[in-house]
Write an enzyme that holds these catalytic residues in place. Structure first.
Site, short mmCIF file in Angstrom:
data_model
loop_
_atom_site.label_atom_id
_atom_site.label_comp_id
_atom_site.label_asym_id
_atom_site.label_seq_id
_atom_site.Cartn_x
_atom_site.Cartn_y
_atom_site.Cartn_z
N HIS A 308 0.85 -1.19 0.00
CA HIS A 308 0.00 0.00 0.00
C HIS A 308 0.88 1.23 0.00
CE1 HIS A 308 -3.15 2.83 1.04
NE2 HIS A 308 -3.97 1.91 0.57
N ASP A 365 -7.99 -5.17 -0.10
CA ASP A 365 -8.53 -5.99 -1.19
C ASP A 365 -8.19 -7.47 -1.05
OD1 ASP A 365 -9.80 -3.99 -2.55
OD2 ASP A 365 -7.99 -3.37 -3.61
N1 CMC Z 1 4.09 -7.56 -5.13
C1 CMC Z 1 5.43 -7.54 -5.33
N2 CMC Z 1 6.21 -6.45 -5.15
C2 CMC Z 1 5.61 -5.33 -4.75
C3 CMC Z 1 4.22 -5.26 -4.50
C4 CMC Z 1 3.46 -6.44 -4.72
N3 CMC Z 1 2.15 -6.42 -4.52
N4 CMC Z 1 3.88 -4.02 -4.12
C5 CMC Z 1 5.03 -3.33 -4.09
N5 CMC Z 1 6.07 -4.11 -4.46
C6 CMC Z 1 7.49 -3.74 -4.50
C7 CMC Z 1 7.81 -2.87 -5.71
O1 CMC Z 1 8.21 -3.67 -6.81
C8 CMC Z 1 8.91 -2.01 -5.18
O2 CMC Z 1 10.08 -2.79 -5.14
P1 CMC Z 1 11.54 -2.10 -5.36
O3 CMC Z 1 11.71 -1.13 -4.22
O4 CMC Z 1 12.49 -3.23 -5.35
O5 CMC Z 1 11.44 -1.41 -6.69
C9 CMC Z 1 8.51 -1.75 -3.72
O6 CMC Z 1 7.72 -2.90 -3.37
C10 CMC Z 1 7.70 -0.48 -3.51
O7 CMC Z 1 6.57 -0.55 -4.36
P2 CMC Z 1 5.97 0.67 -5.17
O8 CMC Z 1 5.21 0.14 -6.34
O9 CMC Z 1 7.04 1.68 -5.41
O10 CMC Z 1 4.99 1.24 -4.06
P3 CMC Z 1 3.81 2.21 -4.34
O11 CMC Z 1 3.52 2.88 -3.07
O12 CMC Z 1 4.08 3.05 -5.53
O13 CMC Z 1 2.62 1.20 -4.75
C11 CMC Z 1 0.78 -0.29 -4.65
C12 CMC Z 1 1.61 0.78 -3.91
C13 CMC Z 1 -0.49 -0.58 -3.88
C14 CMC Z 1 0.39 0.26 -6.03
C15 CMC Z 1 1.63 -1.56 -4.79
O14 CMC Z 1 1.98 -2.07 -3.53
C16 CMC Z 1 0.94 -2.65 -5.61
O15 CMC Z 1 1.02 -2.63 -6.85
N6 CMC Z 1 0.20 -3.60 -4.93
C17 CMC Z 1 -0.58 -4.59 -5.65
C18 CMC Z 1 -1.91 -3.99 -6.12
C19 CMC Z 1 -2.88 -3.82 -4.97
O16 CMC Z 1 -3.10 -4.72 -4.17
N7 CMC Z 1 -3.54 -2.64 -4.94
C20 CMC Z 1 -4.58 -2.35 -3.96
C21 CMC Z 1 -4.16 -1.28 -3.01
S1 CMC Z 1 -5.30 -1.17 -1.61
C22 CMC Z 1 -6.80 -0.66 -2.29
C23 CMC Z 1 -6.77 0.75 -2.67
O17 CMC Z 1 -6.98 1.61 -1.79
O18 CMC Z 1 -6.54 1.05 -3.85
#
Ligand code: CMC
Length: 429
Positions: A308, A365
């Site tokens: 998140h 989710d």
């Molecule tokens: N699986 C594998 N790796 C992950 C995941 C995941 N679900 N989420 C984040 N990472 C890794 C990402 O690759 C990155 O790694 P590195 O530092 O080596 O590059 C690190 O963790 C930080 O991730 P980020 O994408 O920079 O973090 P963010 O804050 O931009 O993204 C997120 C947050 C929710 C988009 C992301 O965690 C994600 O894609 N999760 C899966 C989709 C999901 O479940 N979304 C629902 C969110 S809750 C409902 C809502 O309110 O929307």
């Protein structure tokens, strides 16, 4: 405003900037005058460290896993309140008294029908159209049925009516899209029923037989909608605010929010989670293989339902949902093998260094889809359920933006393209 200030030194010049402090002690450096003073802007792709507004709606502490709506802890609201009560709270700032609640519920009931002409739109979508695409289109279309909503300067009572219409009609539109997809006759709202019960009736009732709402199902849905009702400046709420900031009408602003929510990284994750869990099960249930895929930077696969932007300890909504999920499945006597996979996946991921180091925990989710499945909501409708829940939050965010007279949302950029060059006629290129 706080008594603290921040100093920025650029090329030897010092600029003192004010610090803003929120009611829960959150602090921000106000850089709104920085460009005028220094010529510099700040750069923050994805707005990871940027506050776009001050807001009195939702407080969220990602490190501590705290979520409050208008000061009330989410745990208390999910346990004790009704979704319409929480909607009122988000929209008006305080919980309603008995009379206010009855009036609000009455207004929502009054507007639950959609214009008969709208039914015809549904006939022209392809039979496999995604219900989120349909919902976004239909909510936008509402603005054409209520053209006065397009006037940004109309009186407050008319705005209130638009708000009631939106909350009343979204479940009706969602249920019509489901019925249409099944090829079943649509069920008109039965206004003797409560908001949640009416939605279940429109979704699962049939003209050929009586429909009894299961209170366990209604309770579970009430809780889920409350947990989704607002989440401060997330992707869809920010979209609603930014679209609304151009004085575009409320229906269209909400429609844009629905489009933003649809994405798999945001609300669309609930559909992805169940599809992922089913894929893991159909693939033989080797969870480690899928965890390894999620960690592999050359593999686009991510563990949906994990991670998140703001929660870096735990998502309080996920905790409540996990417990509710166990209770609902037990009460309904459902034994879902996908729940076992979810629990094993959570266990393995939470011990894995990759997830621990990046503070990736199950989010809202992760377990919500299992409850939706148990209560009979089809997978492709999961994100629609999220939208129904988030609606009062979007409206509250929109209204706050309007009442605060916020300027049109318009970020700046640092240009990295070609520098000035002269046009060359095509034959000379
Ligand atoms: N699986 C594998 N790796 C992950 C995941 C995941 N679900 N989420 C984040 N990472 C890794 C990402 O690759 C990155 O790694 P590195 O530092 O080596 O590059 C690190 O963790 C930080 O991730 P980020 O994408 O920079 O973090 P963010 O804050 O931009 O993204 C997120 C947050 C929710 C988009 C992301 O965690 C994600 O894609 N999760 C899966 C989709 C999901 O479940 N979304 C629902 C969110 S809750 C409902 C809502 O309110 O929307």
């Amino acid at each position: 405003m706080s008594s603290e200030t921040a100093k920025i030194i650029l090329n030897g010049n010092e600029y003192e900037l004010p610090v803003v402090e929120g009611s829960e002690g959150e602090k921000a450096i106000d850089i709104s005058k920085l460009r005028a003073l220094s010529g510099y802007i700040t750069l923050d792709p994805g707005y990871k460290n940027t506050g776009s507004t001050t807001s009195a709606i939702t407080f969220l502490d990602g490190e501590e896993g705290i979520l409050h709506y208008r000061g009330y802890p989410i745990e208390q609201l999910a346990e004790k309140a009704s979704f319409l009560e929480v909607s009122y709270l988000l929209l008006h700032g305080d919980l309603p008294n008995k009379q206010q609640l009855a009036e609000f519920e009455g207004n929502i009931r009054y507007h639950s029908l959609v214009h008969e002409d709208m039914k015809r739109f549904f006939e022209f979508f392809p039979s496999n159209a995604h219900p989120m695409g349909i919902l976004a289109a239909m909510v936008n279309s509402l603005s054409t049925f209520y053209p006065k909503s397009q006037d940004p300067h109309r009186p407050a009572r008319d705005v209130e009516r638009t708000i009631h219409r939106l909350i009343a009609k979204m479940p009706t539109l969602a249920a019509i899209s489901y019925k249409n997809n099944l090829g079943h006759p649509i069920m008109y709202p039965d206004n003797r029923l409560g908001y949640i019960e009416n939605f279940l009736y429109m979704m699962f009732g049939l003209p050929t037989e009586p429909y009894e709402v299961d209170p366990v199902v209604a309770d579970a849905l009430n809780k889920l909608l409350i947990l989704h009702a607002d989440h401060e400046q997330n992707c869809s709420a920010s979209t609603v605010r930014i679209v609304g900031s151009s004085q575009s009408n409320l229906y269209s602003s909400i429609s844009a929010g629905i489009a933003a929510l649809w994405g798999p990284l945001h609300g669309g994750a609930n559909q992805e989670v169940i599809e992922m869990l089913e894929t893991i099960r159909n693939d033989g249930g080797d969870i480690q293989k899928w965890v390894d895929k999620a960690k592999d930077k050359d593999d686009p696969f991510r563990l949906f339902g994990f991670g998140h932007r703001v929660y870096k300890n735990f998502d309080p909504r996920a905790r409540i949902i996990k417990k509710a999920c166990d209770e609902v499945l037990k009460k309904m006597g459902v034994n879902d093998p996908v729940l076992d996979i979810a629990k094993r996946l959570e266990e393995i991921a939470l011990k894995d260094d990759y997830f621990v180091e990046r503070k990736l925990y199950p989010n809202v989710d992760f377990y919500s889809g299992i409850i939706y499945r148990a209560i009979g909501i089809p997978t492709r409708m999961f994100t629609v359920m999220f939208a129904l829940g988030r609606l009062p939050g979007w409206i509250a965010q929109w209204r706050e933006m309007v009442e605060n007279k916020e300027p049109i949302g318009r970020p700046r950029q640092i240009y990295t393209g070609a520098t000035k060059r002269d046009y060359v006629p095509v034959e000379k290129r």
